[in-house]
Design an enzyme around this catalytic site. Structure first.
Site, mmCIF file in Angstrom:
data_model
loop_
_atom_site.group_PDB
_atom_site.id
_atom_site.type_symbol
_atom_site.label_atom_id
_atom_site.label_comp_id
_atom_site.label_asym_id
_atom_site.label_seq_id
_atom_site.Cartn_x
_atom_site.Cartn_y
_atom_site.Cartn_z
ATOM 1 N N ARG A 131 0.834 -1.205 0.000
ATOM 2 C CA ARG A 131 0.000 0.000 0.000
ATOM 3 C C ARG A 131 0.863 1.247 0.000
ATOM 4 N NH1 ARG A 131 -2.041 2.770 4.915
ATOM 5 N NH2 ARG A 131 -3.649 4.303 4.305
ATOM 6 N N ARG A 172 -8.696 20.060 8.893
ATOM 7 C CA ARG A 172 -7.603 20.061 9.856
ATOM 8 C C ARG A 172 -7.523 21.392 10.594
ATOM 9 N NH1 ARG A 172 -3.957 15.974 9.943
ATOM 10 N NH2 ARG A 172 -4.073 14.445 8.271
ATOM 11 N N LYS A 317 -13.247 3.291 0.084
ATOM 12 C CA LYS A 317 -12.953 3.277 1.515
ATOM 13 C C LYS A 317 -14.206 3.744 2.261
ATOM 14 C CE LYS A 317 -9.018 4.650 3.142
ATOM 15 N NZ LYS A 317 -7.835 5.501 3.451
ATOM 16 N N THR A 375 -7.006 -0.805 9.655
ATOM 17 C CA THR A 375 -6.835 0.170 10.737
ATOM 18 C C THR A 375 -6.862 -0.472 12.120
ATOM 19 O OG1 THR A 375 -8.105 1.727 9.349
ATOM 20 C CG2 THR A 375 -7.443 2.462 11.533
#
Length: 596
Positions: A131, A172, A317, A375
């Site tokens: 990945r 963010r 995803k 994850t």
């Protein structure tokens, strides 16, 4: 339209079949490369039979490598690779490994594992797909990693696919002059002001201008998935005032989520398009599209790929609240999915994450598409050499659910024990398949799926016939199920499938046969795209217009690789082994052959 929308109810789930585990180890060829008393063909470089018993293979494959002593430059990993090479060839390690584990492993490549020898060590230890996390690193760095993966592939014996994972849209916090310690009850302000260089204490800016339109009083704001959390108490023009719920240290450029809501930013950002074009130039095999919220996001990327003449697979995803409410539509539009549990757990209640994971795996199995569970699978092994028992259980449950692959992130990208973490994941996955192979043993090789299911056999080898999405015009679906059933009942050494574009191999993989699947295809790019599918080992051979010539080449390849020996039984399925080779002559075939 508001950027953050509420979470839809979890889709209905059918009851799962529980597994019956027997104590005896499997001694048949089902679920392995085949245990045979026939001698291994010459040319393997060893006088020892390479098609080992289950017990011998467990000893050879499942022992994790020693912890890495790397100082950050990959030296420890490279040393482990040298030790592995002394014991046996990379090719031998790969085939022994593949024989007992049907699920695949995706490893994130980072500073600790980016050199050639480190990637070779990961390949020998069980990595199937590498990945590339586009949230970090430059295009030049990722190009170097791609070149190194291809060098390892060129050495022979492994077939490592390349997955490009887009960064996706992110909200963010801004840059801070120094970290801020925030305690419970402390007021904190988040602002979208762009005209102030010096902000008041306990204030930071936010990168997303519509942030103030999307949050409301009563919302919970999570920093880095919950490392700190804040309750929104007021929205005043460009400022969002909050009260700290869970304290901690706030540093620069932290990822922000609002519990139960998704940001209205586009799924594919300008940076993502640049990264996608880079991936096209490099010829990567898979794209993981971050923060998919709607099936139109997938359709847009697939149309772009189609216009560019790219055949790479698009994986959605699932990590946003919006995506959970449209799972059937998104999965139907995608070539596969990744359960990205980090951000998903920040956007939906954490207790719902395992339920959503199970639903994604179930739906994709019905659609016959691959799923990666990702994850925090071995998060503790970033710093420690042994996993927690909960992490081991997590991997086991993902594999038992039927996921095609499990993924390591920071564990192999920058962790202290990348090879050890991979060894643990490999061993745990193997342990799942060992008892599952025995689940049907009391009923004999001729037992059908219905009989096994009624007796509580593992669902790993029970394809969801009753609910699977079927195309009545495509006879290959029924042929794939027939081939899987026949291979199981005959206790075949392998199920061999010939495929030109990969669809037939995917159908056979979805049936979960209890023997290895050997996919034979005409080009290297397709071989790499098959690297993610459950149970498949892919090879390239030249197809002939004469079906007997093609089958003969396939048997020669299996013999050379030590994957089948004289008198072993093979089940062969194909839609192209016909004289002439044209579409008009194409017929679906299912054959049983005995190795000569």
């Amino acid at each position: 339209m508001a950027a953050f929308t509420g979470l839809a109810p979890i889709l209905s789930r059918r009851p799962r079949v529980t597994s019956t585990v027997t104590a005896a180890a499997s001694t048949g060829s089902a679920g392995a490369w085949g245990v045979s008393s026939h001698p291994t063909p010459a040319g393997r470089g060893s006088s020892t039979c390479n098609r080992r018993s289950a017990a011998a293979r467990w000893t050879a494959v499942s022992t994790p490598p020693a912890p890495s002593t790397s100082t950050g430059n990959g030296v420890g990993v490279a040393a482990a690779a040298a030790e592995t090479a002394q014991a046996s060839t990379l090719e031998d390690d790969a085939w022994l490994r593949t024989g007992s584990r049907q699920s695949k492993i995706v490893c994130t490549i980072g500073p600790k594992t980016s050199d050639v020898e480190s990637i070779a060590a990961l390949a020998a230890a069980g990595m199937n797909v590498a990945r590339l996390n586009m949230s970090h690193g430059t295009h030049e760095w990722h190009a170097m990693v791609i070149a190194n993966v291809r060098e390892v592939n060129a050495r022979g014996g492994v077939n490592i696919g390349l997955l490009l994972d887009t960064k996706g849209p992110e909200v963010r916090s801004g840059d801070l002059k120094a970290p801020i310690e925030v305690e419970r009850g402390q007021t904190f302000t988040w602002t979208v002001r762009r005209d102030q260089t010096d902000l008041p204490p306990f204030t930071t800016d936010v990168s997303y201008d519509d942030f103030v339109k999307d949050v409301h009083v009563g919302d919970t704001l999570l920093v880095d998935g919950g490392m700190c959390s804040f309750l929104v108490t007021a929205v005043d023009g460009p400022d969002v005032h909050t009260e700290c719920i869970d304290g901690g240290t706030l540093t620069s450029r932290r990822h922000l989520n609002v519990r139960g809501k998704s940001a209205s930013l586009p799924a594919i950002t300008d940076k993502d398009w640049e990264d996608i074009r880079f991936g096209i130039e490099q010829g990567v095999d898979f794209y993981a599209l971050s923060f998919v919220k709607h099936e139109d996001d997938v359709a847009e990327l697939k149309a772009y790929m189609r216009d560019a003449g790219v055949e790479a697979l698009i994986l959605s995803k699932i990590e946003s609240a919006d995506a959970v409410g449209r799972l059937p539509q998104i999965l139907a539009a995608s070539d596969g999915a990744m359960v990205a549990r980090g951000d998903l757990g920040a956007e939906i209640p954490v207790e719902d994450v395992p339920l959503v994971q199970d639903e994604i795996v179930r739906l994709n199995r019905l659609l016959r598409k691959p799923t990666i569970v990702a994850t925090h699978m071995l998060e503790s092994m970033i710093a420690y050499p042994t996993p927690t028992r909960a992490e081991v259980t997590d991997i086991t449950e993902a594999v038992k659910q039927g996921a095609d692959a499990t993924m390591l992130s920071g564990e192999t990208a920058n962790g202290a024990y990348p090879l050890h973490a991979l060894g643990v994941m490999n061993t745990v996955a193997e342990a799942v398949f060992a008892p599952a192979n025995d689940a049907l043993a009391p009923f004999g090789a001729g037992a059908g799926a219905a009989t096994a299911a009624a007796a509580g056999a593992s669902p790993l080898f029970l394809p969801p016939l009753e609910d699977a999405v079927r195309d009545a015009s495509d006879g290959r679906v029924d042929l794939a199920f027939a081939a899987s059933t026949l291979a199981t009942r005959l206790d075949a050494t392998a199920l061999v499938v010939f495929t030109r574009v990969g669809n037939y191999a995917r159908l056979v993989s979805s049936t979960r046969p209890r023997c290895p699947i050997i996919a034979l295809c005409p080009d290297v790019a397709l071989m790499r795209r098959l690297s993610l599918l459950w149970g498949i080992s892919a090879f390239v051979i030249d197809f002939s217009d004469d079906p007997e010539v093609t089958i003969s080449r396939a048997m020669d390849l299996l013999r050379r690789r030590g994957l089948a020996a004289s008198k072993d039984t093979l089940v062969i399925c194909s839609d192209m082994l016909v004289a002439g080779g044209g579409d008009a002559d194409a017929v679906n075939t299912l054959q049983v052959r005995r190795m000569q």
